[in-house]
Design a protein around this motif. Sequence first.
Motif, PDB file in Angstrom:
ATOM      1  N   GLY A  86       0.822  -1.200   0.000  1.00  0.00           N
ATOM      2  CA  GLY A  86       0.000   0.000   0.000  1.00  0.00           C
ATOM      3  C   GLY A  86       0.859   1.254   0.000  1.00  0.00           C
ATOM      4  O   GLY A  86       0.555   2.238  -0.689  1.00  0.00           O
ATOM      5  N   LEU A  87       1.964   1.225   0.755  1.00  0.00           N
ATOM      6  CA  LEU A  87       2.901   2.343   0.734  1.00  0.00           C
ATOM      7  C   LEU A  87       3.462   2.561  -0.660  1.00  0.00           C
ATOM      8  O   LEU A  87       3.617   3.693  -1.116  1.00  0.00           O
ATOM      9  CB  LEU A  87       4.052   2.084   1.714  1.00  0.00           C
ATOM     10  CG  LEU A  87       3.886   2.522   3.164  1.00  0.00           C
ATOM     11  CD1 LEU A  87       5.134   2.149   3.952  1.00  0.00           C
ATOM     12  CD2 LEU A  87       3.622   4.007   3.272  1.00  0.00           C
ATOM     13  N   ALA A  88       3.759   1.447  -1.338  1.00  0.00           N
ATOM     14  CA  ALA A  88       4.312   1.544  -2.690  1.00  0.00           C
ATOM     15  C   ALA A  88       3.323   2.209  -3.635  1.00  0.00           C
ATOM     16  O   ALA A  88       3.698   3.054  -4.463  1.00  0.00           O
ATOM     17  CB  ALA A  88       4.690   0.150  -3.206  1.00  0.00           C
ATOM     18  N   ARG A  89       2.049   1.858  -3.519  1.00  0.00           N
ATOM     19  CA  ARG A  89       1.029   2.469  -4.386  1.00  0.00           C
ATOM     20  C   ARG A  89       0.883   3.959  -4.078  1.00  0.00           C
ATOM     21  O   ARG A  89       0.829   4.786  -4.991  1.00  0.00           O
ATOM     22  CB  ARG A  89      -0.312   1.750  -4.197  1.00  0.00           C
ATOM     23  CG  ARG A  89      -0.368   0.347  -4.804  1.00  0.00           C
ATOM     24  CD  ARG A  89      -1.790  -0.178  -4.803  1.00  0.00           C
ATOM     25  NE  ARG A  89      -2.314  -0.330  -3.448  1.00  0.00           N
ATOM     26  CZ  ARG A  89      -2.181  -1.436  -2.707  1.00  0.00           C
ATOM     27  NH1 ARG A  89      -1.511  -2.472  -3.192  1.00  0.00           N
ATOM     28  NH2 ARG A  89      -2.703  -1.506  -1.501  1.00  0.00           N
ATOM     29  N   GLU A  90       0.823   4.283  -2.809  1.00  0.00           N
ATOM     30  CA  GLU A  90       0.630   5.681  -2.415  1.00  0.00           C
ATOM     31  C   GLU A  90       1.832   6.549  -2.761  1.00  0.00           C
ATOM     32  O   GLU A  90       1.700   7.751  -2.982  1.00  0.00           O
ATOM     33  CB  GLU A  90       0.354   5.752  -0.914  1.00  0.00           C
ATOM     34  CG  GLU A  90      -0.974   5.112  -0.511  1.00  0.00           C
ATOM     35  CD  GLU A  90      -1.076   4.903   0.991  1.00  0.00           C
ATOM     36  OE1 GLU A  90      -0.123   5.273   1.695  1.00  0.00           O
ATOM     37  OE2 GLU A  90      -2.102   4.368   1.440  1.00  0.00           O
TER      38      GLU A  90
END
Length: 293
Positions: A86-90
């Motif tokens: 999720g961090l990677a997407r954000e």
Amino acid sequence: MGRVGPVAAGESSGSVVRRILLGSQLRRLRDSRGITREAAGYSIRASESKISRMELGRVSFKARDVEDLLTLYGVTDEVERDSLLGLAREANVAGWWHSYGDVLPGWFQTYIGLEGAASLIRIYEVQFVHGLLQTEAYAHAVVSRGMSGAPAAEIDRRVALRLERQKALVSERAPSFHAVLDEAALRRPYGEREVMRAQLRHLIEMSEQPNITLQVMPFSFGGHAGESGSFTMLRFPESDLSDIVYLEQLTSALYLDKAEEVAQYEKAMTRLHHDSPGPEESRDLLRGLLQLS
């Protein structure tokens, strides 16, 4: 975490922070497993230097690369994997300044993202009034002098970018902003007389905002803790992200977050706050300069 380097264009304020956080998490996982950067790079068909750039938050993250690294590092818990993915997407969300890419230096994009994500911004400025406190006319005079011969359209774009940054100071999630301006920055003229007068009036008004503390370091104090020049300190609401010191140069910038380096700048900033007249007395100094101008 080391020194934070320039990152790619088009990020939201939070995405810059998330990129740095994700990179530091991946480095922690790799170190804990005793895996070299070379081995990590091999697992995602990349070089050792790319792993280094990823861990410093300098490049964007592909979900596939993060998934492969997490597998290599033995992260099997779905909750932990989903959180990091999720961090990677954000971290790849486009930011408002993407449209200014034609006039925005790559090394400065990191700063805009970090500035926008900070909960506390502390600055010492000696050359001119800090960009977040500039009027439009004063900003135009500063940019014009710094980019002598540049097309008028480019200067206007750079000024517009600066004014857009200022909106953060009056937003619902406005950071605390503590500025120490050297008297030299207030006496050095940019633009015509009325430009400087309007800038001084603006500083007085801004200093009365609840989230803004403004102090002036007067000539009369003599030598002081800001002798090394202008610098900015940024603090973030994320507890696992260290303070960052921003040092701007002519064609690049340094982003320092090593504890021992930050501590030295923290000490200097504390001395500047202590040695400069308080906010009300500083407003009196501004009013005095306004009367003289």
